[in-house]
Design a protein around this motif. Structure first.
Motif, PDB file in Angstrom:
ATOM      1  N   PHE A  87     -38.561  63.134 -29.481  1.00  0.00           N
ATOM      2  CA  PHE A  87     -38.491  63.857 -28.210  1.00  0.00           C
ATOM      3  C   PHE A  87     -38.487  65.374 -28.455  1.00  0.00           C
ATOM      4  O   PHE A  87     -39.260  66.115 -27.848  1.00  0.00           O
ATOM      5  CB  PHE A  87     -37.226  63.425 -27.456  1.00  0.00           C
ATOM      6  N   ALA A  88     -37.628  65.813 -29.371  1.00  0.00           N
ATOM      7  CA  ALA A  88     -37.524  67.247 -29.677  1.00  0.00           C
ATOM      8  C   ALA A  88     -38.849  67.765 -30.247  1.00  0.00           C
ATOM      9  O   ALA A  88     -39.309  68.849 -29.878  1.00  0.00           O
ATOM     10  CB  ALA A  88     -36.379  67.494 -30.656  1.00  0.00           C
ATOM     11  N   SER A  89     -39.465  66.970 -31.117  1.00  0.00           N
ATOM     12  CA  SER A  89     -40.737  67.389 -31.730  1.00  0.00           C
ATOM     13  C   SER A  89     -41.801  67.594 -30.669  1.00  0.00           C
ATOM     14  O   SER A  89     -42.582  68.536 -30.725  1.00  0.00           O
ATOM     15  CB  SER A  89     -41.236  66.330 -32.710  1.00  0.00           C
ATOM     16  N   GLY A 122     -43.595  81.521 -39.379  1.00  0.00           N
ATOM     17  CA  GLY A 122     -44.874  80.822 -39.418  1.00  0.00           C
ATOM     18  C   GLY A 122     -44.690  79.311 -39.454  1.00  0.00           C
ATOM     19  O   GLY A 122     -45.632  78.556 -39.264  1.00  0.00           O
ATOM     20  N   ASP A 123     -43.449  78.877 -39.698  1.00  0.00           N
ATOM     21  CA  ASP A 123     -43.157  77.435 -39.696  1.00  0.00           C
ATOM     22  C   ASP A 123     -43.272  76.857 -38.295  1.00  0.00           C
ATOM     23  O   ASP A 123     -43.117  77.577 -37.305  1.00  0.00           O
ATOM     24  CB  ASP A 123     -41.706  77.189 -40.156  1.00  0.00           C
ATOM     25  N   ASP A 124     -43.489  75.551 -38.220  1.00  0.00           N
ATOM     26  CA  ASP A 124     -43.376  74.875 -36.935  1.00  0.00           C
ATOM     27  C   ASP A 124     -41.949  75.040 -36.428  1.00  0.00           C
ATOM     28  O   ASP A 124     -41.002  74.983 -37.215  1.00  0.00           O
ATOM     29  CB  ASP A 124     -43.655  73.369 -37.085  1.00  0.00           C
ATOM     30  N   TYR A 125     -41.796  75.198 -35.118  1.00  0.00           N
ATOM     31  CA  TYR A 125     -40.448  75.459 -34.587  1.00  0.00           C
ATOM     32  C   TYR A 125     -39.458  74.361 -34.951  1.00  0.00           C
ATOM     33  O   TYR A 125     -38.288  74.616 -35.240  1.00  0.00           O
ATOM     34  CB  TYR A 125     -40.491  75.644 -33.063  1.00  0.00           C
ATOM     35  N   ILE A 126     -39.933  73.117 -34.960  1.00  0.00           N
ATOM     36  CA  ILE A 126     -39.048  71.969 -35.165  1.00  0.00           C
ATOM     37  C   ILE A 126     -38.278  72.054 -36.494  1.00  0.00           C
ATOM     38  O   ILE A 126     -37.213  71.460 -36.652  1.00  0.00           O
ATOM     39  CB  ILE A 126     -39.845  70.636 -35.046  1.00  0.00           C
ATOM     40  N   VAL A 127     -38.805  72.844 -37.426  1.00  0.00           N
ATOM     41  CA  VAL A 127     -38.121  73.053 -38.709  1.00  0.00           C
ATOM     42  C   VAL A 127     -36.684  73.558 -38.474  1.00  0.00           C
ATOM     43  O   VAL A 127     -35.758  73.168 -39.189  1.00  0.00           O
ATOM     44  CB  VAL A 127     -38.923  74.054 -39.582  1.00  0.00           C
ATOM     45  N   LEU A 132     -31.632  68.799 -30.425  1.00  0.00           N
ATOM     46  CA  LEU A 132     -32.057  69.149 -29.065  1.00  0.00           C
ATOM     47  C   LEU A 132     -31.594  70.530 -28.611  1.00  0.00           C
ATOM     48  O   LEU A 132     -31.842  70.920 -27.477  1.00  0.00           O
ATOM     49  CB  LEU A 132     -31.519  68.096 -28.086  1.00  0.00           C
ATOM     50  N   HIS A 133     -30.922  71.285 -29.504  1.00  0.00           N
ATOM     51  CA  HIS A 133     -30.180  72.449 -29.010  1.00  0.00           C
ATOM     52  C   HIS A 133     -31.054  73.545 -28.395  1.00  0.00           C
ATOM     53  O   HIS A 133     -30.580  74.319 -27.579  1.00  0.00           O
ATOM     54  CB  HIS A 133     -29.254  73.021 -30.084  1.00  0.00           C
ATOM     55  N   ASP A 134     -32.338  73.618 -28.771  1.00  0.00           N
ATOM     56  CA  ASP A 134     -33.199  74.650 -28.196  1.00  0.00           C
ATOM     57  C   ASP A 134     -34.209  74.088 -27.194  1.00  0.00           C
ATOM     58  O   ASP A 134     -35.056  74.820 -26.690  1.00  0.00           O
ATOM     59  CB  ASP A 134     -33.949  75.396 -29.311  1.00  0.00           C
ATOM     60  N   VAL A 135     -34.095  72.806 -26.922  1.00  0.00           N
ATOM     61  CA  VAL A 135     -35.082  72.124 -26.079  1.00  0.00           C
ATOM     62  C   VAL A 135     -35.042  72.626 -24.629  1.00  0.00           C
ATOM     63  O   VAL A 135     -36.079  72.887 -24.022  1.00  0.00           O
ATOM     64  CB  VAL A 135     -34.844  70.588 -26.151  1.00  0.00           C
ATOM     65  N   GLU A 164     -34.042  75.453 -23.474  1.00  0.00           N
ATOM     66  CA  GLU A 164     -34.551  76.819 -23.370  1.00  0.00           C
ATOM     67  C   GLU A 164     -36.075  76.793 -23.280  1.00  0.00           C
ATOM     68  O   GLU A 164     -36.675  77.563 -22.547  1.00  0.00           O
ATOM     69  CB  GLU A 164     -34.089  77.628 -24.579  1.00  0.00           C
ATOM     70  N   LYS A 165     -36.678  75.903 -24.042  1.00  0.00           N
ATOM     71  CA  LYS A 165     -38.150  75.787 -24.041  1.00  0.00           C
ATOM     72  C   LYS A 165     -38.619  75.147 -22.729  1.00  0.00           C
ATOM     73  O   LYS A 165     -39.588  75.577 -22.139  1.00  0.00           O
ATOM     74  CB  LYS A 165     -38.592  74.938 -25.241  1.00  0.00           C
ATOM     75  N   ASP A 166     -37.910  74.136 -22.292  1.00  0.00           N
ATOM     76  CA  ASP A 166     -38.323  73.401 -21.095  1.00  0.00           C
ATOM     77  C   ASP A 166     -37.106  73.011 -20.248  1.00  0.00           C
ATOM     78  O   ASP A 166     -36.447  72.021 -20.525  1.00  0.00           O
ATOM     79  CB  ASP A 166     -39.096  72.140 -21.523  1.00  0.00           C
ATOM     80  N   PRO A 167     -36.800  73.813 -19.235  1.00  0.00           N
ATOM     81  CA  PRO A 167     -35.589  73.566 -18.421  1.00  0.00           C
ATOM     82  C   PRO A 167     -35.542  72.167 -17.789  1.00  0.00           C
ATOM     83  O   PRO A 167     -34.474  71.664 -17.489  1.00  0.00           O
ATOM     84  CB  PRO A 167     -35.663  74.642 -17.346  1.00  0.00           C
ATOM     85  N   GLN A 168     -36.707  71.580 -17.604  1.00  0.00           N
ATOM     86  CA  GLN A 168     -36.746  70.236 -17.009  1.00  0.00           C
ATOM     87  C   GLN A 168     -36.197  69.175 -17.970  1.00  0.00           C
ATOM     88  O   GLN A 168     -35.867  68.067 -17.563  1.00  0.00           O
ATOM     89  CB  GLN A 168     -38.184  69.860 -16.639  1.00  0.00           C
ATOM     90  N   ALA A 169     -36.139  69.519 -19.242  1.00  0.00           N
ATOM     91  CA  ALA A 169     -35.789  68.526 -20.269  1.00  0.00           C
ATOM     92  C   ALA A 169     -34.362  67.985 -20.106  1.00  0.00           C
ATOM     93  O   ALA A 169     -34.072  66.859 -20.503  1.00  0.00           O
ATOM     94  CB  ALA A 169     -35.956  69.127 -21.655  1.00  0.00           C
ATOM     95  N   GLN A 170     -33.487  68.805 -19.508  1.00  0.00           N
ATOM     96  CA  GLN A 170     -32.087  68.399 -19.394  1.00  0.00           C
ATOM     97  C   GLN A 170     -31.923  67.039 -18.710  1.00  0.00           C
ATOM     98  O   GLN A 170     -31.183  66.181 -19.169  1.00  0.00           O
ATOM     99  CB  GLN A 170     -31.299  69.487 -18.645  1.00  0.00           C
ATOM    100  N   LYS A 171     -32.678  66.859 -17.623  1.00  0.00           N
ATOM    101  CA  LYS A 171     -32.601  65.593 -16.886  1.00  0.00           C
ATOM    102  C   LYS A 171     -33.052  64.425 -17.755  1.00  0.00           C
ATOM    103  O   LYS A 171     -32.457  63.355 -17.744  1.00  0.00           O
ATOM    104  CB  LYS A 171     -33.491  65.665 -15.643  1.00  0.00           C
ATOM    105  N   GLU A 172     -34.141  64.674 -18.449  1.00  0.00           N
ATOM    106  CA  GLU A 172     -34.704  63.628 -19.290  1.00  0.00           C
ATOM    107  C   GLU A 172     -33.755  63.252 -20.421  1.00  0.00           C
ATOM    108  O   GLU A 172     -33.644  62.086 -20.784  1.00  0.00           O
ATOM    109  CB  GLU A 172     -36.036  64.110 -19.867  1.00  0.00           C
TER     110      GLU A 172
END
Ligand code: MN
Length: 571
Positions: free
Chosen positions: A29-31, A42-47, A71-74, A76-84
């Motif tokens: 989900f986080a990925s 330059g790394d993928d964020y998920i790192v 999930l700690h930055d999820v 911030e990236k997508d506010p809708q994610a909280q519900k999910e």
């Protein structure tokens, strides 16, 4: 590649099959949410979330906390994610992620004195120790990769790490984390000092190590003679930041820095701690005033050990630290170790209970006492005696992240007056967490508040019932008085006489006045002297905002038990 790295740690973690499957889903989900996003390196964020989650796993925390790390930055990236997150991973994980997101808004920008409020707010908003730990691991990884940031940001983040995060790690007894955070920050905040001390330590360390290599066998022989079992013996290098602080206290005198390299002795139990101490003191003369029994008297953060410094061979000063395996684990990772080890084999019952056991609140009380000692003026003393901040204080934020400390029940209007009396006087509306709300809405810890103002706006008498702080009340009263009583009319309010007819009964008047306060209408005068005559009305005078309000008030009053008739007359 990323998954394999995480999976390897997951397999070593000791989590059950079920927990591993759960964390795999969280990982996916986080990925997906961070897909395509890059770190400055330059790394993928998920790192980054992976690194945070692995650090949490290494502290042996539960699966929910590891999930929160992923999930700690999820959000911030997508506010809708909280519900999910709530739907997919449950209430506990959603709560942790939500709290981490809220805590993200807390920034330390102010002075040292304001720092105490910031720390308290941080804890109040976090609500759960696991949230603080996720944030500490997040910050640790950000500090480890800080070189990719711009100079200006490096400076700000490193300073904040020193003043807020290192201090929180210390409060939780997470010595290792504290040391890492301090050394990483020092590189950016005090680069010259860091360089100087590192060079000096490198110069002195080999000689010191050679010396200890000779010393340790002597000690081992004596311990064996006295039948004291040894679990481990090692040297501990003092971290750069603490050497620097010590040096400053000693006016730069390196010879007085005894514990550049301390010898750490780990034994199976407390009895043998004192046994080993006896052996050391028999071998070498202790330095008076340098012996500390933190086993009998633990530090406020829970740290336990025996410390002693002795004149060893050739009169060289050596510091020893003696502790049990359990004390060692706790000294390394503090409250996290307590959680991981004391609950081994038992079902984990949630961190809050452990927090209690660890005397989490007790620590905060101690913190207050420390403050009290450090302050001298009586006013500040009173301030610092308040240990009620979890009970009836809330901590809210300006859009810039400054912390404002308010009593429970405070409203955006209180907040506005707290910022500046003119912002209060001209307040026309408020946004809480980016949503429009009324100026009278009750605020919660962690809310971010923005006040909208209008040039011609003025306080009205009703505002007095919308604020909780006496500061705001005083400003409003002052402003109303300055405006003069005539201006009440210009504020669109005018006096109204109300006559309420009805049956006498116990609580009748109370129920009537309750209606006024529910509708936030201030009563100017009340005459309930009916001299036993039930036909006589209760007379109430108040300042009205208009027809609409009077109509509403009349309607509600008629519903009060016993009320037969309500008459209103505009004066
Ligand atoms: Mn992060």
């Amino acid at each position: 590649m990323n998954w394999r790295n995480f999976e390897k740690h997951l397999l070593d973690s000791g989590f059950s099959q079920k927990d591993r499957a759960f964390l795999e889903k969280v990982f996916e989900f986080a990925s997906k949410i961070h897909e395509g996003e890059k770190r400055l390196s330059g790394d993928d964020y998920i790192v980054h979330p992976i690194a945070v989650a692995i650090k949490i796993m290494n502290l042996k925390l539960d699966a929910a906390t590891v999930a929160a790390g992923l999930l700690h930055d999820v959000v911030e990236k997508d506010p809708q994610a909280q519900k999910e997150i709530r739907k997919k991973f449950g209430e506990e994980v959603a709560f942790l992620v939500d709290s981490v997101t809220k805590v993200d808004r807390v920034h330390a920008t102010g002075t040292d004195r304001a720092m105490e409020s910031v720390k308290k707010m941080f804890l109040a908003v976090a609500q759960d120790i696991r949230v603080v730990i996720v944030k500490l691991m997040d910050r640790l990884h950000n500090m480890e990769t800080l070189s990719y940031q711009k100079k200006e940001k490096q400076d700000r983040i490193a300073k904040e790490t020193l003043s807020l995060y290192a201090s929180l790690a210390d409060r939780l007894g997470m010595w290792n984390v504290k040391a890492k955070l301090e050394d990483l920050s020092m590189r950016y905040v005090y680069p010259q000092e860091y360089e100087k001390i590192t060079t000096e330590v490198k110069k002195r360390l080999p000689e010191r190590e050679r010396f200890l290599k000779k010393l340790v066998p002597i000690l081992k022989v004596e311990l064996e003679k006295e039948k004291i079992p040894l679990s481990d013996i090692s040297y501990r290098e003092k971290h750069i930041y603490s050497i620097w602080k010590k040096l400053e206290q000693n006016e730069g005198d390196w010879s007085r820095l005894f514990d550049l390299l301390a010898v750490r002795i780990i034994v199976p139990d407390i009895k043998n701690c004192y046994g080993a101490l006896g052996v050391i003191h028999k071998l070498w003369k202790p330095i008076p005033g340098r012996f500390k029994d933190y086993i009998a008297l633990p530090k406020p953060n829970g740290y336990q050990s025996l410390h002693t410094s002795v004149f060893a061979e050739d009169g060289v000063v050596v510091e020893f630290q003696i502790r049990t395996e359990e004390m060692h684990k706790e000294a390394e990772s503090g409250i996290a170790a307590h959680w991981a080890y004391s609950e081994a084999g038992k079902p984990k019952q949630g961190f809050k209970a452990i927090g209690k056991k660890f005397n989490w609140i007790g620590q905060l009380a101690q913190w207050e006492k420390d403050l009290e000692k450090s302050n001298s003026s009586s006013e500040e003393m009173l301030e610092s005696l308040k240990i009620d901040f979890f009970r009836d204080r809330i901590f809210v934020l300006t859009p810039k992240g400054d912390v404002i400390d308010l009593p429970q029940g405070a409203t955006p209007l209180d907040f506005a007056y707290h910022i500046h009396s003119e912002i209060g006087n001209k307040a026309s509306g408020a946004k809480v967490n980016e949503k429009l709300v009324s100026l009278s809405r009750e605020l919660n810890s962690g809310d971010v508040i923005e006040i909208m103002t209008q040039k011609n706006k003025k306080p009205s008498i009703e505002w007095l019932s919308m604020v909780k702080t006496s500061m705001a009340k005083n400003f409003i009263r002052r402003e109303l008085k300055i405006s003069g009583s005539k201006s009440f009319l210009s504020l669109n309010s005018y006096p109204v006489d109300l006559k309420i007819y009805g049956k006498n009964r116990i609580g009748f008047i109370k129920d009537i006045t309750a209606v006024f306060s529910r509708l936030r209408i201030n009563i100017q005068s009340l005459n309930a002297d009916r001299s036993g005559n039930e036909a006589a009305p209760i007379k109430i005078n108040f300042l009205s905002k208009g027809e609409e309000q009077i109509k509403k008030l009349t309607e509600v009053l008629k519903k009060v038990e016993g009320v037969t008739r309500v008459e209103s007359k505009v004066k």
